[in-house]
Design an enzyme around this catalytic site. Structure first.
Site, PDB file in Angstrom:
ATOM      1  N   HIS A   1      -7.975  -5.163  -1.270  1.00  0.00           N
ATOM      2  CA  HIS A   1      -6.715  -4.519  -0.929  1.00  0.00           C
ATOM      3  C   HIS A   1      -5.931  -5.314   0.107  1.00  0.00           C
ATOM      4  O   HIS A   1      -4.703  -5.346   0.074  1.00  0.00           O
ATOM      5  CB  HIS A   1      -6.989  -3.104  -0.408  1.00  0.00           C
ATOM      6  CG  HIS A   1      -5.751  -2.314  -0.139  1.00  0.00           C
ATOM      7  ND1 HIS A   1      -4.862  -1.976  -1.137  1.00  0.00           N
ATOM      8  CD2 HIS A   1      -5.237  -1.802   1.015  1.00  0.00           C
ATOM      9  CE1 HIS A   1      -3.862  -1.274  -0.618  1.00  0.00           C
ATOM     10  NE2 HIS A   1      -4.062  -1.168   0.687  1.00  0.00           N
TER      11      HIS A   1
ATOM     12  N   SER B   1       0.846  -1.188   0.000  1.00  0.00           N
ATOM     13  CA  SER B   1       0.000   0.000   0.000  1.00  0.00           C
ATOM     14  C   SER B   1       0.883   1.240   0.000  1.00  0.00           C
ATOM     15  O   SER B   1       1.697   1.416  -0.911  1.00  0.00           O
ATOM     16  CB  SER B   1      -0.953  -0.051   1.190  1.00  0.00           C
ATOM     17  OG  SER B   1      -1.960   0.912   1.068  1.00  0.00           O
TER      18      SER B   1
END
Length: 723
Positions: free
Chosen positions: A697, A582
């Site tokens: 994610h 991320s």
């Protein structure tokens, strides 16, 4: 043309010293959005399921799987990771559910998981008797959907009605359904919200406060809601009544309602958080149909309401009236009524902010629990956890008293679910080599009562943990932890993973990572965790030191740790790899492009990489407060100086990196990872790229897929650093 040339010169002046002084071939001379777009030869890879994009993914996946799953270590790693992730000896993480305990559980026979409950007395035993509420595996089979559990929001105090969030494939966007824990069924004709990035709270048994997609023009540029409506049972979303409206230009993660109750369930306040950007926000109180903005600074975290006082942590220094300045990181309790009055706050006995806790220079507040009779704070002290209880006005005066709660030394301390009605909370403690212990903290108790100790899932007896400091470019001391074999020869030969994040005020204290311990430490590796600026380890100032145009400080901190490891003889460039996901993908991709000579491996997972186009890739615009806005010329200049996608050079020798992401990631667009991998290949650099098709994610939706994920990671790292 003159402006464009000056911009390019400015970018070169900001570039890291390790880079050559000639511009990279794909650094646009024109940093306007049109110029950046025109210079991008891989825009087609931004189409999530476009034909060209999916062909690229298929070819890259085939190559990477051959290299990784074809390795003789892969199956061993996969099985070991799966055994850990599906182990029935794990602590079943609890939450308070009515007068019992709730838990979401996944294992080998139930990879999608079950939501279940038991009593606290049963939970204390070695073999709790669980009652299944929702079987997600069965629900997915029945409905033909790839359901991933995203949590339950239950109406206090009895918690018999809950809003269940389910994601199709692991995306952030969820479908919401009302569930009855007594009948163990979804409520017929109950509340249902279609897939979206909802923000919602129970107002009462028949009313929700909802921020969601109400139709065209009701979402911000980032795809988050800015309108809150009251939804009454029996109404459709279109019939809901608006109670608050922000603005379509708002940033951040969308407007959020907050409903605060005491332990008996009595309503204390309805607050609306309106984000202006990633970190700045307005807080509004809704009362009797009217919305009033509270007199608060824009950078503040709201924790709850206690005896009419709003409990907050300042994320900027603040002087609310003539008097002392309250530094960032301070926990305050302020009279809510005074905050809601129109006009400036004036000195008076009922408007003086009350200082609960003011951290020292190497301290920060990790968690705040609000009870009916006081507060409990988890406090980080040089990245090690402590726990303190705070009581208000016990002697009749408006002062706070503080008492420590005994907790294990040299551990991370985290506050879990809180039962305000009973004055109890769950607390977890753990370390790099110490499995988690789950404890119960009762009202007025001076120490934790251990409920369950997690099993040792790898042999830690041969290892030690040390904390060191590296000196960054500007002289700042950067702490980091090293987990290594006791008998390590300090000759630079140890295969070492350096992990970092450095963003969004997120802290990384010591944590038990059993898959890392088994697959990496167990095979002779060293693990390093760097607490670089941009994180929250030392409070808001540590984070804000690396915002926007100061982002290079995070990268310099990480580089300083890498060099310090090598100076100590722990590892060497040949044996040092880095891992980040991320925002950590920004860190790792930049580290490789700025200092390829320091590393021989990089796992770049679910990453942001094209920082000149990130606001154009959903949900990128919500992070402008963190990185700056590349659509603004001044911001574009400092972002272009490090953006790894534009800084790649064909003549530079980079290590073979491993880039991985997820097609269904609706938080960080998969285009970042795809384009970086494609450009590396264009320039003749060897790189591996793998894209999972489910999981979102987090990429950890179920233990089966997660075991494969970790096996790929560690096979790659072993290939690069151990072979």
């Amino acid at each position: 043309m003159r402006i464009q040339l000056l911009t390019a010169v400015a970018v070169l002046a900001l570039a890291a010293p390790a880079l050559a002084q000639t511009p990279p071939p794909h650094l646009p001379a024109d940093l306007s959005p049109a110029g950046v777009r025109a210079a991008d030869d891989h825009l087609a890879l931004e189409q999530v399921e476009g034909t060209e994009a999916m062909a690229f993914v298929a070819a890259a996946n085939e190559r990477s799987l051959a290299a990784l799953t074809g390795d003789p270590r892969y199956e061993t790693f996969r099985q070991q990771a799966f055994d850990i992730l599906s182990s029935t000896a794990r602590i079943p993480g609890p939450s308070f559910l009515g007068d019992g305990i709730g838990n979401f559980w996944q294992d080998a026979t139930r990879p999608k998981g079950v939501w279940r409950r038991t009593t606290l007395d049963s939970y204390r035993t070695d073999a709790p008797v669980w009652e299944t509420l929702i079987d997600i595996d069965a629900l997915a089979r029945t409905e033909g959907r790839d359901w991933v559990w995203k949590g339950a929001r239950c109406l206090a105090p009895d918690e018999t009605r809950c809003l269940i969030s389910l994601s199709d494939g692991g995306k952030d966007a969820v479908e919401v359904r009302e569930f009855d824990t007594m009948t163990k069924a979804f409520v017929e004709g109950g509340f249902v919200l279609p897939e979206g990035k909802h923000r919602l709270e129970w107002l009462d048994r028949d009313t929700l406060l909802v921020a969601t997609d109400f139709g065209p023009g009701t979402l911000t540029e980032s795809g988050y809601p800015f309108i809150v409506k009251r939804l009454t049972r029996g109404q459709t979303v279109a019939q809901a009544t608006e109670i608050y409206r922000g603005d379509i230009a708002d940033g951040g993660y969308g407007v959020s309602p907050g409903v605060y109750r005491d332990g008996a369930g009595a309503l204390q306040a309805v607050l609306i958080n309106r984000p202006l950007d990633t970190f700045r926000s307005e807080v509004w109180r809704v009362d009797a149909g009217q919305s009033v903005r509270l007199t608060l600074p824009e950078r503040v975290a709201v924790h709850g309401v206690l005896n009419g006082r709003l409990v907050i942590t300042l994320e900027q220094s603040w002087t609310p009236f003539a008097g002392p300045d309250y530094p960032a990181g301070t926990v305050l309790a302020l009279p809510l009524e005074a905050l809601a009055r129109p006009g400036p706050m004036l000195p008076s006995p009922d408007t003086d902010p009350d200082t609960v806790f003011r951290p020292g220079p190497r301290q920060s507040v990790a968690d705040v629990a609000v009870l009916d009779d006081g507060l409990v704070l988890a406090i980080s002290d040089n990245v090690v956890g402590t726990l303190r209880r705070f009581a208000f006005g016990r002697d009749g005066r408006p002062v706070w008293s503080s008492t420590p709660v005994a907790a294990p030394d040299n551990s991370a301390v985290g506050i879990g679910d809180v039962s305000r009605g009973s004055g109890r909370m769950f607390v977890s403690t753990q370390g790099f080599l110490t499995p988690p212990t789950l404890s119960l903290l009762n009202a007025d108790a001076a120490e934790l009562v251990a409920l369950k100790a997690g099993p040792a899932l790898f042999d830690a007896s041969t290892h030690v943990v040390e904390q060191f400091e590296a000196t960054s470019t500007d002289g700042t001391k950067i702490p980091y932890f090293v987990t290594r074999p006791r008998d390590l020869e300090m000759d630079g030969s140890a295969p070492t993973i350096l992990f970092g994040y450095g963003g969004f005020q997120i802290s990384f204290p010591p944590a038990y990572k059993p898959e890392m311990g088994k697959l990496w430490l167990g095979n002779g590796g060293v693990f390093v965790q760097a607490n670089i600026r941009g994180g929250g380890e030392f409070g808001p100032a540590w984070h804000q030191a690396a915002l926007r145009g100061n982002r290079q400080r995070s990268f310099d901190d990480f580089t300083a740790v890498a060099r310090d490891l090598q100076a100590r003889g722990i590892t060497s460039p040949r044996r040092l790899g880095i891992y980040g996901r991320s925002n950590g993908g920004v860190l790792t991709s930049v580290s490789i492009t700025q200092h390829p000579e320091l590393f021989n491996a990089a796992v770049i997972e679910s990453p942001l990489i094209d920082m000149l186009r990130y606001p154009d890739l959903p949900a990128g615009a919500s992070w402008i407060g963190e990185y700056g806005d590349p659509r603004i010329p001044g911001d574009a200049a400092f972002i272009a100086a490090y953006s790894a996608y534009q800084q790649l050079r064909p003549e530079t020798e980079y290590p073979r990196v491993y880039i991985t992401t997820n097609t269904r990631d609706d938080r960080v667009h998969p285009g970042h990872a795809r384009k970086f991998a494609a450009r590396l290949a264009d320039q003749g650099h060897d790189a591996l790229y793998y894209e999972e098709t489910a999981g979102g994610h987090s990429n950890d939706a179920d233990p089966v897929a997660n075991a494969r994920r970790w096996a790929r990671h560690y096979v790659y790292l072993a290939q690069q650093l151990m072979d």
